[in-house]
Design a protein around this motif. Structure first.
Motif, short mmCIF file in Angstrom:
data_model
loop_
_atom_site.label_atom_id
_atom_site.label_comp_id
_atom_site.label_asym_id
_atom_site.label_seq_id
_atom_site.Cartn_x
_atom_site.Cartn_y
_atom_site.Cartn_z
N LYS A 71 0.84 -1.20 0.00
CA LYS A 71 0.00 0.00 0.00
C LYS A 71 0.88 1.26 0.00
O LYS A 71 0.65 2.18 -0.78
CB LYS A 71 -0.92 0.01 1.22
N GLN A 72 1.89 1.27 0.85
CA GLN A 72 2.78 2.43 0.92
C GLN A 72 3.52 2.63 -0.41
O GLN A 72 3.66 3.75 -0.89
CB GLN A 72 3.79 2.27 2.06
N HIS A 73 3.95 1.53 -1.02
CA HIS A 73 4.64 1.62 -2.31
C HIS A 73 3.72 2.19 -3.39
O HIS A 73 4.13 3.05 -4.18
CB HIS A 73 5.15 0.23 -2.72
N ILE A 74 2.48 1.73 -3.41
CA ILE A 74 1.52 2.23 -4.40
C ILE A 74 1.23 3.70 -4.16
O ILE A 74 1.19 4.50 -5.10
CB ILE A 74 0.23 1.38 -4.38
N GLU A 75 1.03 4.09 -2.89
CA GLU A 75 0.78 5.50 -2.58
C GLU A 75 1.95 6.37 -3.01
O GLU A 75 1.76 7.45 -3.58
CB GLU A 75 0.52 5.68 -1.08
N ASP A 76 3.18 5.92 -2.73
CA ASP A 76 4.37 6.68 -3.14
C ASP A 76 4.46 6.80 -4.66
O ASP A 76 4.79 7.86 -5.18
CB ASP A 76 5.64 6.04 -2.60
N SER A 77 4.15 5.73 -5.37
CA SER A 77 4.20 5.74 -6.84
C SER A 77 3.16 6.69 -7.42
O SER A 77 3.46 7.44 -8.36
CB SER A 77 3.98 4.34 -7.40
N ILE A 78 1.96 6.66 -6.87
CA ILE A 78 0.91 7.55 -7.35
C ILE A 78 1.28 9.01 -7.07
O ILE A 78 1.11 9.88 -7.92
CB ILE A 78 -0.46 7.19 -6.73
N SER A 79 1.83 9.26 -5.88
CA SER A 79 2.23 10.62 -5.52
C SER A 79 3.33 11.14 -6.43
O SER A 79 3.28 12.27 -6.89
CB SER A 79 2.70 10.68 -4.06
#
Length: 69
Positions: free
Chosen positions: A42-50
């Motif tokens: 989840k954190q990786h996906i949030e960072d990628s989207i950001s």
């Protein structure tokens, strides 16, 4: 792989229900070993989207203070 908001929603739904297997919008299925691994994804996906939207990823700060002797 570019992540989408739908991918983040799928991860959040899995965390909320305790499921370890997630099916993403593109049809791929991933089975995680633990909730902790889901949280990291989840954190990786949030960072990628950001970063894709030009925003800096969220960072945490931990302070440890001690009263002098």
């Amino acid at each position: 792989m570019a992540f989408t908001q739908d991918d983040l929603t799928a991860i959040n739904d899995a965390i909320a229900t305790g499921e370890l297997e997630v099916q993403f919008a593109d049809g791929k299925r991933v089975r995680y070993r633990s909730i902790n691994e889901l949280m990291k994804a989840k954190q990786h996906i949030e960072d990628s989207i950001s970063s894709a939207s030009g925003k800096a990823p969220k960072r945490g700060l931990r302070l440890n203070v001690c009263k002098g002797v």
